[in-house]
Each structure stands twice: as C-alpha cells, then as structure tokens.
Design a protein around this motif. Structure first.
Motif, PDB file in Angstrom:
ATOM      1  N   ALA A 182       0.830  -1.209   0.000  1.00  0.00           N
ATOM      2  CA  ALA A 182       0.000   0.000   0.000  1.00  0.00           C
ATOM      3  C   ALA A 182       0.864   1.259   0.000  1.00  0.00           C
ATOM      4  CB  ALA A 182      -0.937  -0.011   1.210  1.00  0.00           C
ATOM      5  N   ARG A 183       1.905   1.247   0.825  1.00  0.00           N
ATOM      6  CA  ARG A 183       2.801   2.413   0.873  1.00  0.00           C
ATOM      7  C   ARG A 183       3.540   2.595  -0.445  1.00  0.00           C
ATOM      8  NH1 ARG A 183       3.769   0.284   6.105  1.00  0.00           N
ATOM      9  NH2 ARG A 183       5.666  -0.763   5.376  1.00  0.00           N
ATOM     10  N   SER A 184       3.874   1.492  -1.084  1.00  0.00           N
ATOM     11  CA  SER A 184       4.664   1.557  -2.315  1.00  0.00           C
ATOM     12  C   SER A 184       3.871   2.130  -3.479  1.00  0.00           C
ATOM     13  CB  SER A 184       5.186   0.157  -2.671  1.00  0.00           C
ATOM     14  OG  SER A 184       5.922   0.173  -3.870  1.00  0.00           O
ATOM     15  N   ILE A 185       2.590   1.770  -3.592  1.00  0.00           N
ATOM     16  CA  ILE A 185       1.805   2.203  -4.749  1.00  0.00           C
ATOM     17  C   ILE A 185       0.766   3.277  -4.384  1.00  0.00           C
ATOM     18  CG2 ILE A 185       2.152   0.024  -5.954  1.00  0.00           C
ATOM     19  CD1 ILE A 185      -0.627  -0.842  -5.173  1.00  0.00           C
ATOM     20  N   TRP A 186       0.856   3.778  -3.161  1.00  0.00           N
ATOM     21  CA  TRP A 186       0.033   4.919  -2.734  1.00  0.00           C
ATOM     22  C   TRP A 186      -1.464   4.627  -2.793  1.00  0.00           C
ATOM     23  CZ3 TRP A 186       2.592   8.886  -0.493  1.00  0.00           C
ATOM     24  CH2 TRP A 186       3.964   8.988  -0.750  1.00  0.00           C
ATOM     25  N   VAL A 187      -1.871   3.512  -2.202  1.00  0.00           N
ATOM     26  CA  VAL A 187      -3.288   3.205  -2.049  1.00  0.00           C
ATOM     27  C   VAL A 187      -3.507   2.748  -0.614  1.00  0.00           C
ATOM     28  CG1 VAL A 187      -3.564   2.523  -4.468  1.00  0.00           C
ATOM     29  CG2 VAL A 187      -2.995   0.792  -2.762  1.00  0.00           C
ATOM     30  N   THR A 188      -4.763   2.522  -0.245  1.00  0.00           N
ATOM     31  CA  THR A 188      -5.043   2.065   1.111  1.00  0.00           C
ATOM     32  C   THR A 188      -4.750   0.573   1.241  1.00  0.00           C
ATOM     33  OG1 THR A 188      -7.343   1.479   0.662  1.00  0.00           O
ATOM     34  CG2 THR A 188      -6.894   3.777   1.284  1.00  0.00           C
ATOM     35  N   GLU A 189      -4.535   0.133   2.469  1.00  0.00           N
ATOM     36  CA  GLU A 189      -4.293  -1.284   2.705  1.00  0.00           C
ATOM     37  C   GLU A 189      -5.519  -2.120   2.326  1.00  0.00           C
ATOM     38  OE1 GLU A 189      -2.669  -4.236   6.285  1.00  0.00           O
ATOM     39  OE2 GLU A 189      -2.695  -2.047   6.547  1.00  0.00           O
ATOM     40  N   GLY A 190      -6.706  -1.541   2.526  1.00  0.00           N
ATOM     41  CA  GLY A 190      -7.929  -2.240   2.145  1.00  0.00           C
ATOM     42  C   GLY A 190      -7.995  -2.495   0.648  1.00  0.00           C
ATOM     43  N   THR A 191      -7.528  -1.519  -0.138  1.00  0.00           N
ATOM     44  CA  THR A 191      -7.500  -1.690  -1.594  1.00  0.00           C
ATOM     45  C   THR A 191      -6.540  -2.804  -1.987  1.00  0.00           C
ATOM     46  OG1 THR A 191      -8.032   0.644  -1.980  1.00  0.00           O
ATOM     47  CG2 THR A 191      -6.971  -0.545  -3.776  1.00  0.00           C
ATOM     48  N   VAL A 192      -5.391  -2.847  -1.321  1.00  0.00           N
ATOM     49  CA  VAL A 192      -4.432  -3.921  -1.597  1.00  0.00           C
ATOM     50  C   VAL A 192      -5.035  -5.276  -1.257  1.00  0.00           C
ATOM     51  CG1 VAL A 192      -2.198  -4.915  -0.968  1.00  0.00           C
ATOM     52  CG2 VAL A 192      -2.417  -2.443  -1.280  1.00  0.00           C
ATOM     53  N   GLU A 193      -5.740  -5.354  -0.136  1.00  0.00           N
ATOM     54  CA  GLU A 193      -6.366  -6.617   0.259  1.00  0.00           C
ATOM     55  C   GLU A 193      -7.347  -7.096  -0.809  1.00  0.00           C
ATOM     56  OE1 GLU A 193      -8.121  -5.878   4.047  1.00  0.00           O
ATOM     57  OE2 GLU A 193      -6.202  -5.893   5.116  1.00  0.00           O
ATOM     58  N   LYS A 194      -8.076  -6.167  -1.415  1.00  0.00           N
ATOM     59  CA  LYS A 194      -9.007  -6.533  -2.487  1.00  0.00           C
ATOM     60  C   LYS A 194      -8.250  -7.048  -3.707  1.00  0.00           C
ATOM     61  CE  LYS A 194     -12.637  -3.272  -1.127  1.00  0.00           C
ATOM     62  NZ  LYS A 194     -13.382  -2.035  -1.509  1.00  0.00           N
ATOM     63  N   HIS A 195      -7.151  -6.397  -4.052  1.00  0.00           N
ATOM     64  CA  HIS A 195      -6.336  -6.852  -5.186  1.00  0.00           C
ATOM     65  C   HIS A 195      -5.777  -8.249  -4.924  1.00  0.00           C
ATOM     66  CE1 HIS A 195      -6.598  -3.271  -7.529  1.00  0.00           C
ATOM     67  NE2 HIS A 195      -5.883  -2.514  -6.710  1.00  0.00           N
ATOM     68  N   VAL A 196      -5.260  -8.470  -3.712  1.00  0.00           N
ATOM     69  CA  VAL A 196      -4.684  -9.777  -3.364  1.00  0.00           C
ATOM     70  C   VAL A 196      -5.761 -10.860  -3.427  1.00  0.00           C
ATOM     71  CG1 VAL A 196      -3.627 -11.155  -1.526  1.00  0.00           C
ATOM     72  CG2 VAL A 196      -2.821  -8.825  -1.963  1.00  0.00           C
ATOM     73  N   HIS A 197      -6.934 -10.561  -2.898  1.00  0.00           N
ATOM     74  CA  HIS A 197      -8.033 -11.524  -2.933  1.00  0.00           C
ATOM     75  C   HIS A 197      -8.394 -11.860  -4.382  1.00  0.00           C
ATOM     76  CE1 HIS A 197     -11.630 -13.612  -1.555  1.00  0.00           C
ATOM     77  NE2 HIS A 197     -12.311 -12.964  -2.482  1.00  0.00           N
ATOM     78  N   SER A 198      -8.414 -10.845  -5.236  1.00  0.00           N
ATOM     79  CA  SER A 198      -8.731 -11.064  -6.649  1.00  0.00           C
ATOM     80  C   SER A 198      -7.655 -11.908  -7.324  1.00  0.00           C
ATOM     81  CB  SER A 198      -8.872  -9.720  -7.363  1.00  0.00           C
ATOM     82  OG  SER A 198      -9.093  -9.901  -8.744  1.00  0.00           O
ATOM     83  N   ILE A 199      -6.395 -11.618  -7.024  1.00  0.00           N
ATOM     84  CA  ILE A 199      -5.288 -12.384  -7.613  1.00  0.00           C
ATOM     85  C   ILE A 199      -5.382 -13.850  -7.221  1.00  0.00           C
ATOM     86  CG2 ILE A 199      -2.774 -12.744  -7.506  1.00  0.00           C
ATOM     87  CD1 ILE A 199      -2.563  -9.645  -7.130  1.00  0.00           C
TER      88      ILE A 199
END
Length: 227
Positions: A182-199
């Motif tokens: 999240a810190r690396s790509i400037w989004v929220t941790e919740g957004t990253v969690e959604k991406h990971v779940h999708s992956i």
C-alpha cells in the motif's frame, strides 16, 4: 505485518557460504552488528552441508557459483538443506541470475530468498530481507522478477490479471506485506487486500492459510513466466 529492524533476528544463528573471503568477512561484520550470531563460514558448498548439520543454524546465506566448477553448487546445496531441514531459512545471495534454478528453490515454500549482490544499495535492504526470511516470509529480487516478466509464453495463466494486479503480485514477490505494498503504490491497505483476494481467486489457488496462498501466488507467477 513486516518486522521492524532487528525484531525478528535477535539471536538468530547464521552460516555464511561464499568463495570470496572478503565478501564473507564483510557479511559477517554486518550481520553481527545487526544482532545475528555468525556461527560458521565456508568457501565451499560441500563444507556448507557439513556445517549446517553440525551447527543447526536458523539461517544460511549462500552464493550460487562456488568451487569446484563455479556453476550452481550453492543452489544445489541450498536444495539439499531445504530437503533435510526445511525449518532453516535460506538466502541465496549472488551476483548471478539463475532463473530456472531459482524458481525450483522458491517453490519449496517459505523462509526462502534470492537477492542479487549488485542491486543492493544499502546494508539495511539486506537486513530487512533477512528479517522477512527469519519471520517465515519469502524475498525475491526485483531483477529476477523482471527477467521473468520479460519472458514470452504461448499460454499465460496470469493473462486475466489487470496491470495493477500484476504490479501488486510483483511486490508480493519481493516479500512485501499488504501494508508495505500500500505504501509503495500509494493506495489504502484495504484496496491492496481486495487486489490480493482477486489475484488468489484468478489463479485458482487451493484454500489454505493466507500466508501460504501468497507464497503459492508468487511461485505461480515465477513458474509460469519462465515456462
């Protein structure tokens, strides 16, 4: 959660294997200043296996090309260590990219890493990588990931991933936590969690614990990029 500096390594016992004496001594000095205990050093893969059996370390740092042929002795020793003692963390720390052999080693599970000596610009990067490995994570050098990304394949199981999901998966391959991504790509941790779940869903990974599924996702990324 990513461990803070020194949190995961306090008292960890390490064996260093590199045929370059100065590299070994430099690593030993660095690690001891960071609260590791370097219990042995060696310049050969054969002796490394003997030392691991004797000292039972928490972590092994090994080069790829070692005597007698200077090809893949270090990787072969790492595979042997993983088979005999899967609880020991292994960092392959080398000047060379050996994609196929690296994938085989990374596919063995957690507590594993592959970093290029030439890419590190500061000591803290190495220490942070070792912390992840000792804590049960995996670390993959971005250069290795890039080598795989540039490979061409007829069938790509990652084709269904969006560009952002590929970026997230690449950062996962570097050993980043959701917070770190999240810190690396400037989004929220919740957004990253959604991406990971999708992956994980798109890669159709077996339902196991989340940490193991992350490792499987990285391995799938690496394997399919190489084939």
């Amino acid at each position: 959660m990513e461990p803070s500096s020194g949190e995961a390594v306090n008292g960890s016992r390490v064996i260093l294997a590199d045929d370059d004496f100065l590299v070994r001594e430099g690593l030993a000095s660095l690690l001891e200043r960071s609260e590791y205990k370097v219990v042995a050093q060696t310049g050969t893969a054969a002796e490394l296996l003997e030392l691991v059996r004797e000292h039972e370390p928490n972590l092994v740092v090994v080069d790829i090309r070692m005597p007698p042929t200077h090809t893949t002795e270090g990787l072969e020793a790492a595979r042997a260590i993983r088979q005999e003692s899967p609880e020991i963390g292994i960092l392959v720390f080398s000047a060379h990219v050996e994609v196929e052999h690296a994938i085989e080693l990374l596919a063995t599970g957690s507590r594993i890493g592959y970093l290029l000596k030439s890419r590190l610009s500061r000591a803290q990067e190495l220490i942070e990588a070792l912390e992840r490995i000792v804590s049960g994570g995996s670390v993959v050098d971005p250069t290795l990931v890039q080598e795989l990304v540039s490979a061409r394949r007829k069938e790509d199981p990652l084709k269904s991933l969006t560009p952002r999901e590929r970026e997230v998966l690449s950062l996962m391959a570097e050993g980043r936590s959701n917070a770190g991504i999240a810190r690396s790509i400037w989004v929220t941790e919740g957004t990253v969690e959604k991406h990971v779940h999708s992956i994980l869903g798109k890669l159709r990974l077996a339902e196991t614990d989340d940490a193991h599924r992350r490792v499987l996702a990285v391995v799938a990324f690496l394997e399919h990029r190489w084939q």
